[in-house]
Write a protein that holds these residues in place. Sequence first.
Motif, short mmCIF file in Angstrom:
data_model
loop_
_atom_site.label_atom_id
_atom_site.label_comp_id
_atom_site.label_asym_id
_atom_site.label_seq_id
_atom_site.Cartn_x
_atom_site.Cartn_y
_atom_site.Cartn_z
N ASN A 8 7.69 14.20 7.91
CA ASN A 8 6.32 13.90 7.47
C ASN A 8 6.29 13.91 5.95
OD1 ASN A 8 3.71 15.19 6.34
ND2 ASN A 8 3.09 14.20 8.23
N HIS A 9 5.65 12.88 5.37
CA HIS A 9 5.65 12.76 3.90
C HIS A 9 4.26 12.89 3.28
CE1 HIS A 9 9.83 11.36 3.27
NE2 HIS A 9 9.68 10.83 4.48
N THR A 10 3.27 13.15 4.10
CA THR A 10 1.93 13.21 3.51
C THR A 10 0.94 13.88 4.44
OG1 THR A 10 0.19 11.89 2.48
CG2 THR A 10 1.22 10.93 4.39
N ASN A 34 0.84 -1.21 0.00
CA ASN A 34 0.00 0.00 0.00
C ASN A 34 0.86 1.24 0.00
OD1 ASN A 34 -2.19 -1.65 0.26
ND2 ASN A 34 -2.11 -1.60 2.50
N ASP A 35 0.53 2.12 -0.88
CA ASP A 35 1.22 3.40 -0.91
C ASP A 35 0.23 4.44 -0.41
OD1 ASP A 35 3.57 4.93 -1.91
OD2 ASP A 35 2.02 5.89 -3.12
N GLU A 36 0.64 5.24 0.53
CA GLU A 36 -0.21 6.33 1.02
C GLU A 36 -1.53 5.85 1.62
OE1 GLU A 36 0.61 9.70 0.64
OE2 GLU A 36 1.85 9.86 -1.15
N THR A 37 -1.56 4.62 2.09
CA THR A 37 -2.71 4.24 2.92
C THR A 37 -2.16 3.52 4.13
OG1 THR A 37 -2.94 2.41 1.39
CG2 THR A 37 -4.75 3.97 1.45
N THR A 55 13.27 20.51 1.44
CA THR A 55 12.76 20.07 0.14
C THR A 55 13.53 18.83 -0.33
OG1 THR A 55 12.05 22.30 -0.43
CG2 THR A 55 12.42 20.78 -2.26
N ASN A 56 12.77 17.87 -0.83
CA ASN A 56 13.35 16.62 -1.33
C ASN A 56 14.37 16.85 -2.44
OD1 ASN A 56 10.37 14.49 -1.09
ND2 ASN A 56 11.92 15.04 0.39
N GLY A 57 15.10 15.81 -2.74
CA GLY A 57 16.05 15.86 -3.85
C GLY A 57 16.28 14.45 -4.39
N LYS A 77 -2.12 18.00 -2.45
CA LYS A 77 -2.16 16.56 -2.15
C LYS A 77 -0.80 15.87 -2.31
CE LYS A 77 -6.57 16.50 -1.36
NZ LYS A 77 -7.01 16.48 0.02
N GLU A 78 -0.01 16.28 -3.29
CA GLU A 78 1.30 15.62 -3.48
C GLU A 78 2.31 16.35 -2.62
OE1 GLU A 78 2.90 12.80 -4.19
OE2 GLU A 78 2.34 12.81 -6.31
N ALA A 79 2.81 15.68 -1.60
CA ALA A 79 3.68 16.37 -0.65
C ALA A 79 4.86 17.04 -1.38
CB ALA A 79 4.19 15.40 0.40
N SER A 80 5.52 16.28 -2.22
CA SER A 80 6.64 16.85 -2.98
C SER A 80 6.64 16.32 -4.41
CB SER A 80 7.96 16.51 -2.30
OG SER A 80 9.04 16.72 -3.18
N GLY A 81 6.76 14.99 -4.50
CA GLY A 81 7.06 14.39 -5.79
C GLY A 81 8.57 14.44 -5.97
N THR A 82 9.10 13.43 -6.62
CA THR A 82 10.53 13.43 -6.94
C THR A 82 10.72 13.04 -8.40
OG1 THR A 82 10.58 11.24 -5.94
CG2 THR A 82 11.51 13.03 -4.64
C1 GL2 Z 1 5.38 10.46 -0.37
C2 GL2 Z 1 4.72 11.62 -1.11
O1 GL2 Z 1 3.49 11.22 -1.59
C3 GL2 Z 1 5.57 12.19 -2.24
O2 GL2 Z 1 4.97 13.36 -2.71
C4 GL2 Z 1 6.96 12.51 -1.73
O3 GL2 Z 1 7.77 12.96 -2.78
C5 GL2 Z 1 7.56 11.26 -1.11
C6 GL2 Z 1 8.93 11.51 -0.53
O4 GL2 Z 1 8.89 12.55 0.38
O5 GL2 Z 1 6.74 10.80 -0.04
N1 GL2 Z 1 4.65 10.16 0.82
C7 GL2 Z 1 4.30 8.87 0.90
O6 GL2 Z 1 3.70 8.32 1.82
N2 GL2 Z 1 4.72 8.26 -0.22
C8 GL2 Z 1 5.35 9.14 -1.03
O7 GL2 Z 1 5.84 8.88 -2.09
N3 GL2 Z 1 4.55 6.93 -0.45
#
Ligand code: GL2
Length: 826
Positions: A366-368, A279-282, A473-475, A661-666
Amino acid sequence: MSAKKTSVERDVTINKSEFKAAVIKHLHCTLGTDENKANNHAWWKATCSAMQEHVLEGIRKTQKTHYLNDTRAVHYFSAEFLMGRLLSNNLQNFGLFDVANDALNELGVNLSDVLEEEPDMALGNGGLGRLAACFIDSLATMELPAIGYGIHYEHGLFRQEIQGGAQIERPDSWRDYGNPWEICRPESIQEVSLFGYVETKYGENGRIQKEWHPGHIVKGIPWDIPVVGYGGKTVNVLRLWQSKASGYFNWDVFNSGGYLDAQAENVQAETISKVLYPNDETEAGKELRLIQQYFFCACSLKDIIRRYKRAHGDDWSRFIDQVVIQLNDTHPAIAIPELMRILVDRAELDWDKAWNICTNVFAYTNHTLLPEALERWPARMLEKILPRHLEIIYEINHRFMKEVDKKWPGDNAVKARLSIIEEGNEKMVRMGHLSVIGSFAVNGVAELHSRLVKQNLFPEFDALWPGKLTNVTNGITPRRWLKACNPSLSKLIDKKIGDDWPLDLNKLAGLEKFATNKTFQKQFMQVKQQNKQLLAEEIKASLDIDVDVNAIFDVQIKRLHEYKRQHLALLHIMALYRRLLENPDYDMHPRVFIFGAKAAPGYKLAKDIILAINKVADKINNDARVNQKLKVAFLPNYRVSLAEKMIPAADVSEQISTAGKEASGTGNMKLALNGAVTIGTLDGANIEIAEEVGDDNIFIFGLTVDEVNELKASGYKPYDYYYKNPEIKAVLDWLETDYFTPGKPGALSSIKQSLLDHGDQYLVLADYEAYSKAQEEVDKAYRDKERWAKMAIINTAKMGKFTSDRSIRDYVERIWKLDSCPVRKG
Ligand code: GL2
């Protein structure tokens, strides 16, 4: 123009014949085969083993240096590490890629074919796990003392097959035939307790003592995966724990009755590290998931303390100087009460001292913000599996509530919001709250996200502890995501600005002045064309679809989730199809929409969207009326190694999540780095990408976070858009017919339902028109070859900010306070 050369200093110097000899030696002595019998798999293993000689030497020197310098180190706790393949990366980082290529060539072996033999190490779901992998790459490259801690899953993320357009999950077996990189460390095995009950005792001095009588003990076996820094000097490790039965079963506990849950005896120790939750994001509210989390945290803490004690004995006073632990999301949050338990129950420190240590050791990312991803565990479940930890959590909360009362006297509403315990039908433990309270720093992963964490998720925490909530910020690592995956572009860049950009990505800014240079534009776009050709061959091999490399390659690669809005792209593709059917002369540049996405196995609508993309693709690709202009390719089993092929070939990068909704995206960063132009919303790191590349070099569309909130507050009515916009109505209605699923009308109707009857939570219809217009702008821009080449070059040139080295520098300076520790020869 010729550029200055500043070759990276390497630690390992070995020539072609030496490399050849080493590969052959391992073919003979490690694998027991020879040049005539060896297949590519054997060559791959022998090449890994040849590399591993240098890797192991690097680990030894690194660990010795860190030990002798008694360094402070960061311990990156993460339930996921999405490493991908290691051979090409390790060759690159040791500077031996070309040597290996030539050596194998002379042996009549093709290095690219050999690299294809390596299974991806897919011990993660998506962005969060891949971020962890990029971070440990940067840590090693920057010669920082660091160790990654995680779980040695026997099965990583499932392999995706597509049958009849639908996703089928197959087990991933990344180490079925052995993994040449991992090193088992039986000397560092740990034991972890589970279940049982807590006994309260009164010591001689009247001190209350708690003793946890566990019901089960499992063994944690550490496997070290080498993490080779660029230049090959520092080689850190990623330590992954495998669970094994210890043979321990507490009959006392069992016989005393009632304490041991009936299920506990059935716990199969080996199942703990068996499989990654897909599960991703749940939130995966499962007992086994909590046990997994505790298992790896407990093993890792014991490992850290063992190492600390070797240098400092029982003196805890220096612990916070030596150790910092980064919690990658709340998955490892149980480490906080575990460290308290060790300090209070075992080391017999008083509570305040122990708490001071804890709150100076942990930091939390925190990622979400998605509510469904914020972990909460039923108190009952914790009580059963980790009875002592629940007591400790209550105590932490009790003391914290007093602090809250001081700040907001008598305010029960604020207490209820801040409490680690959520009252209700079922008492729940909020792991996010525990993480904030037990850490000295909390960070979000992009500017916007961190602002929303402060404003919406944890506003009172921010008021209580100003400055504790921050942003990093992510990288992404440019070693894997440009140098290794896009050799042609890397070489072109080397020629233009020198070859030290992988260590200092801001150097790419040097390309900006060539953005309008015709020759450079031509070279840059030629490289893109070559990469598109390679991807076209992959598409042909995998899907038997012919695509034209002169078409726009429009790429959307990420987990399948409603908030990421692959279905927005789908509606637009259907609309283009319809426009072309209605008007065969409809003016558009040929385009190939390319997708890669896995859906969580239990996420029905996400799977329906995959089915819909494939069914629509099928129809379009086989419709001679349109398929010169429009193609759709859904590449199965999206994973790191496939990303490495797709990203260099992308013209357009789809980053179209609902704002907020998208915390960062990479992926957005990886695509732009490789010269793709983004079409995206003002969400996550897209905003910072837009700031870097400038408005002329990105296609921003759609509602902002504030507009999303306003629209929702005013009562969003998706039907209004359906009735107002004939195109939206037509494509949604089309989904309900059997046009795309002959003989099966309604097979795709769940998407329409979600958008109309279930309220379109992610505002797909509200953003449709803006998206469609932005796509017209993309089309127009692409036809202007010079304009597009300039945009693509500027995207590459302006990605300096998004190297994970910069993220790590931010963590080091603002949170970890670490010094680098260069590893020298000898
Ligand atoms: C996530 C975010 O959804 C995503 O936007 C972010 O880039 C990454 C890394 O910080 O973290 N949060 C999360 O639970 N998942 C992601 O990919 N699975």
